[in-house]
Design a protein around this motif. Structure first.
Motif: not given
Ligand code: MG
Ligand code: ADP
Length: 362
Positions: A48-50, A167-170
């Protein structure tokens, strides 16, 4: 702004002699419609973050392309893409006030884009009002709650009028109640601003409740894309079925024979047009109906009363999980003295998966 991914791939080289290359994002091809909020959903480590970092330009893809509208931004530097980023850990400057944190991204604008002090103030107040922190402008981050800090981070991402919000796991650092509240806020802000937004989370409930579309991922691969309810009601495979839903889906070994589905020795349902085969059966907790004469017999283990609903806890030798959870309405009568409990199963809440591939049948 519409976003399109074409065969987007990111490989990381393995470290050490035996380490294998990791394909963190494997051949992603899909479109994010203009003005929508899309949820990237999957367990930790699924990429996901990638994927998000490829979109914002912090990472360069191994392969594939990214388009913002008609513009190919694959080679464009992060600061030129016009994206706003919000991270799990807020990443605020501790020595700056809320106001200074918010206007930070605007201060280095040069030439004709350069803003006067009063323009900066005006823009800061505009976004601060949107995220409802305009009364906290003179505080430092340490003087704010986690939820307020995250709002500052969102305001800072919005102040540049980004083309895309990422938004990354905000919400991961917030407690349960704030998480709920802030996610509704994010939804409201997104609807008001209509900024195309990609929201990353490992929390299926969060993704389901906030997203126009969800992308379910596993091991760098897209499993399914669709509207949350659509994906819940018609999961493409066993992984998706298990990942969505709380309590999770109950799974069993079963067999289709002569148009009937068998679990253990019992024929629990008619299944027309499915050839004879061994299957994995998934039954949503809300797909069980208590019935004294029901077709499906389980060992009764107990009940849990949870406000509106009752969870009936049961066991079955063909079940993959130690306990079956069936959610029935609070008016239901369960005879706890009985050793067994019988159910009917609702067809729309029951899925069959191929034993080998775990793809859904039908
Ligand atoms: Mg991540
Ligand atoms: P998620 O955000 O879904 O938890 P990530 O995108 O962070 O997943 O990671 C996906 C996979 O890529 C994981 O296996 C992770 O270990 C690997 N990975 C991420 N970043 C790097 C990196 N810079 N170098 C090597 N491997 C990485």
């Amino acid at each position: 702004m519409k976003v399109a991914l074409q065969h987007l791939t990111k490989k990381f080289p393995g470290r050490g002699r035996k380490a294998r290359e990791v394909i963190a994002v494997n051949d992603f091809t899909f479109e994010i419609p203009d003005g929508k909020l899309i949820g990237l959903l999957g367990p930790s480590g699924c990429g996901k973050s990638t994927a998000l970092n490829l979109l914002c330009g912090l990472l360069k893809p191994t392969d594939g392309k990214i388009f913002f509208g008609d513009e190919d931004v694959t080679g464009l530097a992060a600061e030129k893409r016009g994206v706003g980023m919000v991270f799990q850990n807020y990443a605020l400057y501790p020595h700056l006030t809320v106001m200074q944190n918010i206007i930070f991204p605007l201060q280095n604008l040069k030439g004709p884009d350069k803003l006067s002090k009063s323009q900066l103030r005006e823009k800061a107040y505009e976004v601060a009002k949107l995220v409802q922190i305009d009364s906290l402008m003179d505080r430092k981050p340490a003087e704010l709650s986690g939820g307020q800090q995250q709002r500052v981070a969102i305001a800072r991402a919005l102040v540049k009028m980004p083309r895309i919000l990422l938004m990354d796991e905000p919400l991961s650092n917030l407690d349960a109640r704030l998480r709920l509240q802030t996610r509704e806020e994010i939804r409201r802000i997104q609807r008001e601003t209509k900024i195309t937004t990609v929201f990353v989370t490992h929390d299926q409930e969060e993704a389901m409740s906030i997203s126009d579309l969800i992308v379910v991922m596993k091991d760098g691969m897209i499993q399914q894309i669709g509207e949350p309810q659509q994906v819940y009601d018609a999961p493409a495979n066993l992984f998706v079925a298990k990942f969505l839903g709380n309590p999770p889906i109950n799974t069993f070994d079963g067999a289709v024979q002569g148009g009937k589905l068998y679990i253990g020795g019992e024929a629990v349902m008619e299944v027309k047009d499915v050839p004879d085969q061994q299957v994995i059966v998934g039954a949503r907790p809300e797909g069980f109906v208590l019935n004294r004469d029901g077709a499906f017999t389980c060992r009764l283990k107990g009940v849990e009363v949870m406000g509106r609903d009752i969870s009936v806890l049961a066991e079955h030798d063909s079940c993959h999980d130690p306990v079956i959870r069936a959610i029935v309405s609070a008016e239901s009568q369960v005879d706890l003295a009985s050793a067994s409990v019988r159910f009917d199963l609702k067809p729309g809440k029951l899925f069959l998966f191929r034993k080998q591939t775990e793809e859904r049948i039908g």
